[in-house]
Design an enzyme around this catalytic site. Structure first.
Site, PDB file in Angstrom:
ATOM      1  N   GLY A  46      -4.502  11.161  -4.269  1.00 31.27           N
ATOM      2  CA  GLY A  46      -3.046  11.322  -4.254  1.00 31.27           C
ATOM      3  C   GLY A  46      -2.470  10.848  -5.569  1.00 31.27           C
ATOM      4  N   GLN A  51       3.767   7.871 -11.563  1.00 33.05           N
ATOM      5  CA  GLN A  51       2.508   7.380 -12.124  1.00 33.05           C
ATOM      6  C   GLN A  51       2.174   8.034 -13.462  1.00 33.05           C
ATOM      7  OE1 GLN A  51       0.226   7.848  -8.178  1.00 33.05           O
ATOM      8  NE2 GLN A  51      -0.804   6.158  -9.214  1.00 33.05           N
ATOM      9  N   CYS A  90      -5.659   2.355  -6.145  1.00 31.36           N
ATOM     10  CA  CYS A  90      -4.587   3.103  -6.791  1.00 31.36           C
ATOM     11  C   CYS A  90      -4.971   3.368  -8.244  1.00 31.36           C
ATOM     12  CB  CYS A  90      -3.300   2.285  -6.729  1.00 31.36           C
ATOM     13  SG  CYS A  90      -1.904   3.072  -7.538  1.00 31.36           S
ATOM     14  N   LEU A  91      -4.728   4.587  -8.693  1.00 29.13           N
ATOM     15  CA  LEU A  91      -5.066   4.936 -10.078  1.00 29.13           C
ATOM     16  C   LEU A  91      -4.253   4.104 -11.073  1.00 29.13           C
ATOM     17  CD1 LEU A  91      -5.333   8.831  -9.775  1.00 29.13           C
ATOM     18  CD2 LEU A  91      -7.182   7.146  -9.739  1.00 29.13           C
ATOM     19  N   HIS A 132       1.368   5.531   0.917  1.00 24.82           N
ATOM     20  CA  HIS A 132       1.069   4.977  -0.408  1.00 24.82           C
ATOM     21  C   HIS A 132       1.862   5.711  -1.496  1.00 24.82           C
ATOM     22  CE1 HIS A 132      -1.942   3.251  -3.412  1.00 24.82           C
ATOM     23  NE2 HIS A 132      -1.337   4.191  -4.116  1.00 24.82           N
ATOM     24  N   GLU A 133       1.863   7.047  -1.412  1.00 26.01           N
ATOM     25  CA  GLU A 133       2.533   7.834  -2.466  1.00 26.01           C
ATOM     26  C   GLU A 133       4.061   7.744  -2.354  1.00 26.01           C
ATOM     27  OE1 GLU A 133       0.665   8.589  -4.816  1.00 26.01           O
ATOM     28  OE2 GLU A 133      -1.222   8.417  -3.731  1.00 26.01           O
ATOM     29  N   HIS A 136       5.299   4.736  -4.023  1.00 23.37           N
ATOM     30  CA  HIS A 136       5.434   4.876  -5.490  1.00 23.37           C
ATOM     31  C   HIS A 136       6.825   5.410  -5.871  1.00 23.37           C
ATOM     32  CE1 HIS A 136       1.597   3.862  -7.281  1.00 23.37           C
ATOM     33  NE2 HIS A 136       0.917   4.650  -6.463  1.00 23.37           N
TER      34      HIS A 136
HETATM   35 ZN   LIG Z   1      -1.085   4.584  -6.137  1.00 24.31          ZN
END
Ligand SMILES: [Zn+2]
Length: 149
Positions: A46, A51, A90-91, A132-133, A136
Site C-alpha cells: 500500500g 509518502q 511502512c515504507l 494504515h493508508e 497517512h
Molecule cells: Zn505506511
C-alpha cells in the site's frame, strides 16, 4: 511513469493533513501510475500520496488478491469489538515492524479513477492496509499506534 522518492519518518510532509481531490484529471492519473510503480519497486502492499510528498487524499493498494485505487477514502464504519493485532511495517519507516491493533472489519467509501463512488466491506489484511493508508492522509504513522509491550 516515473519512480518517486519515498519520504521517510522525520519529513514533515508525513505529518500533514492531505487535501480532498476535487477532480480526476490527467495529473491525477499520472500520480496514481507513479504511486503503483514506486510501491512495487519498494515491495510494498500500500502507498499513500503524502509518502511521495503529494498532499492529496489518494491511496493505492495491492495485496495480490485485490488491487485498488482509492480517492478520498473514508472509513464509514468499523468494528470496535472485533479487532486484529498484527505486525505492520511502512515504507516511510524503514526497518521497523511492530504490532498494531486494527479493526478486523470495516466499511470504506471512496471514489475510483473513473469517478464512481464505491462502498466496500473490508476484512483482515485488507482492512488493516486501508486503516494504515488512511492514517497517512491524516498525518498519522503506524508507530504512533504500536501496542504497549
Ligand atoms: Zn505506511
Amino acid at each position: 511513469m516515473a519512480l518517486r522518492q519515498i519520504r521517510v519518518d522525520g519529513d514533515e510532509v508525513l505529518r500533514k493533513i492531505s487535501k480532498k481531490v476535487e477532480k480526476i484529471d490527467d495529473d491525477l492519473k499520472i500520480l496514481v501510475e507513479d504511486m503503483f510503480e514506486t510501491m512495487y519497486d519498494a515491495d510494498g502492499v500500500g502507498l499513500a500520496a503524502p509518502q511521495i510528498g503529494v498532499l492529496k487524499r489518494v491511496i493505492v493498494i495491492d495485496i495480490d488478491v485485490l488491487k485498488r485505487v482509492m480517492i478520498n477514502p473514508e472509513i464509514i464504519e468499523q468494528s470496535d469489538t472485533e479487532m486484529q493485532d498484527g505486525p505492520e511495517g511502512c515504507l516511510s519507516v524503514p526497518g521497523v515492524e511492530d504490532v498494531v491493533r486494527r479493526p478486523n472489519v470495516l466499511r470504506v467509501r471512496y471514489m475510483d479513477l473513473e469517478g464512481n463512488v464505491v462502498e466496500e466491506i473490508a476484512k483482515d489484511l485488507y482492512a488493516r492496509v486501508i486503516c494504515h493508508e488512511v492514517d497517512h492522509l491524516n498525518g498519522i504513522l503506524f508507530t504512533d499506534k504500536v501496542l504497549e509491550k
